[in-house]
Design a protein around this motif. Structure first.
Motif, PDB file in Angstrom:
ATOM      1  N   ASP A 141      54.759  47.784  33.419  1.00 15.70           N
ATOM      2  CA  ASP A 141      56.019  48.319  33.938  1.00 15.70           C
ATOM      3  C   ASP A 141      57.124  48.077  32.917  1.00 15.70           C
ATOM      4  OD1 ASP A 141      58.207  49.114  35.387  1.00 15.70           O
ATOM      5  OD2 ASP A 141      57.757  47.875  37.134  1.00 15.70           O
ATOM      6  N   THR A 142      57.795  49.122  32.498  1.00 16.20           N
ATOM      7  CA  THR A 142      58.858  48.977  31.501  1.00 16.20           C
ATOM      8  C   THR A 142      60.053  48.211  32.045  1.00 16.20           C
ATOM      9  OG1 THR A 142      59.692  51.161  32.096  1.00 16.20           O
ATOM     10  CG2 THR A 142      58.249  51.023  30.188  1.00 16.20           C
ATOM     11  N   PHE A 143      60.227  48.217  33.360  1.00 14.83           N
ATOM     12  CA  PHE A 143      61.345  47.500  33.962  1.00 14.83           C
ATOM     13  C   PHE A 143      60.982  46.077  34.360  1.00 14.83           C
ATOM     14  CE2 PHE A 143      62.130  52.020  34.847  1.00 14.83           C
ATOM     15  CZ  PHE A 143      63.312  52.159  34.134  1.00 14.83           C
ATOM     16  N   ASN A 144      59.689  45.779  34.417  1.00 21.85           N
ATOM     17  CA  ASN A 144      59.229  44.438  34.767  1.00 21.85           C
ATOM     18  C   ASN A 144      58.083  44.059  33.830  1.00 21.85           C
ATOM     19  OD1 ASN A 144      58.473  42.040  35.918  1.00 21.85           O
ATOM     20  ND2 ASN A 144      57.856  42.898  37.874  1.00 21.85           N
ATOM     21  N   GLN A 145      58.419  43.487  32.695  1.00 23.46           N
ATOM     22  CA  GLN A 145      57.430  43.124  31.693  1.00 23.46           C
ATOM     23  C   GLN A 145      56.551  41.945  32.131  1.00 23.46           C
ATOM     24  OE1 GLN A 145      56.921  44.628  28.544  1.00 23.46           O
ATOM     25  NE2 GLN A 145      58.243  46.226  29.364  1.00 23.46           N
ATOM     26  N   GLN A 146      56.869  41.354  33.276  1.00 24.55           N
ATOM     27  CA  GLN A 146      56.134  40.192  33.758  1.00 24.55           C
ATOM     28  C   GLN A 146      54.992  40.575  34.699  1.00 24.55           C
ATOM     29  OE1 GLN A 146      56.827  37.188  32.364  1.00 24.55           O
ATOM     30  NE2 GLN A 146      58.270  38.399  31.170  1.00 24.55           N
ATOM     31  N   ARG A 147      54.668  41.871  34.780  1.00 23.64           N
ATOM     32  CA  ARG A 147      53.560  42.333  35.622  1.00 23.64           C
ATOM     33  C   ARG A 147      52.678  43.279  34.820  1.00 23.64           C
ATOM     34  NH1 ARG A 147      53.641  45.648  41.358  1.00 23.64           N
ATOM     35  NH2 ARG A 147      51.446  46.213  41.266  1.00 23.64           N
ATOM     36  N   SER A 150      46.337  43.038  39.580  1.00 26.35           N
ATOM     37  CA  SER A 150      47.699  42.860  39.082  1.00 26.35           C
ATOM     38  C   SER A 150      47.880  41.416  38.641  1.00 26.35           C
ATOM     39  CB  SER A 150      48.720  43.196  40.172  1.00 26.35           C
ATOM     40  OG  SER A 150      48.608  44.542  40.542  1.00 26.35           O
ATOM     41  N   LEU A 151      48.404  41.245  37.437  1.00 36.88           N
ATOM     42  CA  LEU A 151      48.680  39.918  36.900  1.00 36.88           C
ATOM     43  C   LEU A 151      50.188  39.730  36.827  1.00 36.88           C
ATOM     44  CD1 LEU A 151      46.175  39.844  33.905  1.00 36.88           C
ATOM     45  CD2 LEU A 151      45.786  39.149  36.256  1.00 36.88           C
ATOM     46  N   TYR A 152      50.649  38.564  37.238  1.00 34.86           N
ATOM     47  CA  TYR A 152      52.073  38.249  37.218  1.00 34.86           C
ATOM     48  C   TYR A 152      52.307  37.079  36.283  1.00 34.86           C
ATOM     49  CZ  TYR A 152      52.205  41.264  41.274  1.00 34.86           C
ATOM     50  OH  TYR A 152      52.084  42.344  42.114  1.00 34.86           O
ATOM     51  N   PHE A 153      53.340  37.185  35.464  1.00 38.93           N
ATOM     52  CA  PHE A 153      53.679  36.162  34.480  1.00 38.93           C
ATOM     53  C   PHE A 153      55.052  35.581  34.798  1.00 38.93           C
ATOM     54  CE2 PHE A 153      50.717  39.026  32.455  1.00 38.93           C
ATOM     55  CZ  PHE A 153      49.879  38.200  31.740  1.00 38.93           C
ATOM     56  N   GLN A 154      55.224  34.305  34.459  1.00 33.61           N
ATOM     57  CA  GLN A 154      56.538  33.663  34.484  1.00 33.61           C
ATOM     58  C   GLN A 154      56.715  32.992  33.132  1.00 33.61           C
ATOM     59  OE1 GLN A 154      56.481  31.023  37.881  1.00 33.61           O
ATOM     60  NE2 GLN A 154      57.671  32.483  39.070  1.00 33.61           N
ATOM     61  N   ASN A 155      57.800  33.321  32.453  1.00 33.91           N
ATOM     62  CA  ASN A 155      58.071  32.797  31.109  1.00 33.91           C
ATOM     63  C   ASN A 155      56.902  33.079  30.164  1.00 33.91           C
ATOM     64  OD1 ASN A 155      60.534  31.756  32.049  1.00 33.91           O
ATOM     65  ND2 ASN A 155      59.512  29.902  32.766  1.00 33.91           N
ATOM     66  N   ASP A 156      56.346  34.289  30.270  1.00 34.26           N
ATOM     67  CA  ASP A 156      55.226  34.753  29.445  1.00 34.26           C
ATOM     68  C   ASP A 156      53.960  33.923  29.609  1.00 34.26           C
ATOM     69  OD1 ASP A 156      56.661  36.903  28.535  1.00 34.26           O
ATOM     70  OD2 ASP A 156      57.375  35.883  26.738  1.00 34.26           O
ATOM     71  N   LYS A 157      53.793  33.265  30.740  1.00 28.53           N
ATOM     72  CA  LYS A 157      52.580  32.511  31.075  1.00 28.53           C
ATOM     73  C   LYS A 157      52.016  33.074  32.381  1.00 28.53           C
ATOM     74  CE  LYS A 157      53.239  29.259  27.908  1.00 28.53           C
ATOM     75  NZ  LYS A 157      52.421  28.991  26.802  1.00 28.53           N
ATOM     76  N   LEU A 158      50.693  33.157  32.475  1.00 30.13           N
ATOM     77  CA  LEU A 158      50.046  33.685  33.668  1.00 30.13           C
ATOM     78  C   LEU A 158      50.365  32.803  34.872  1.00 30.13           C
ATOM     79  CD1 LEU A 158      48.120  35.789  34.883  1.00 30.13           C
ATOM     80  CD2 LEU A 158      46.245  34.244  34.320  1.00 30.13           C
TER      81      LEU A 158
END
Length: 119
Positions: A61-67, A87-95
């Motif tokens: 997602d261009t608006f949510n780079q953390q998914r 679907s993978l979700y990231f926080q601070n570029d960590k899984l």
């Protein structure tokens, strides 16, 4: 005469799709993600590590780079449709989280191993 020949040919060619035994191919689209691949994922992995294990995601997602979304679709020759979404979700570029049709840590669905075949 020519119109009758064209009509006959078009009817014969159109009927070919209804004959049994016509070869149909399986159509695969997206990322094939196996249970073994998902089992390698650990919380805190970097995006580069996840990309190494699963490959490049089909959707970012261009608006949510953390998914990241991994989507797989297989249309079998008999018309059956198989679809899987992860679907993978990231926080601070960590899984941080994995959601979808399959989850990490589940037992892999596989056939006999090489050790089983040797016995």
């Amino acid at each position: 005469m020519q119109k009758a020949l064209i009509l006959s040919c078009s009817l014969l060619l159109g009927a070919c799709s209804y004959f049994p035994g016509i070869h149909r191919i399986e159509v695969q689209q997206g990322n094939l993600v196996t249970q073994d691949m998902l089992n390698q994922l650990k919380p805190g992995m970097t995006k580069a590590q996840v990309r190494y294990v699963l490959g490049t995601p089909l959707l970012v997602d261009t608006f949510n780079q953390q998914r990241w979304d991994y989507i797989y679709r297989l249309e079998k020759a008999d018309g059956e449709l198989e679809s899987k979404t992860i679907s993978l979700y990231f926080q601070n570029d960590k899984l941080a989280n994995v959601q979808g049709d399959m989850r990490p840590g589940a037992p892999a669905e596989s056939g006999p191993t090489a050790a089983d075949k040797a016995q």
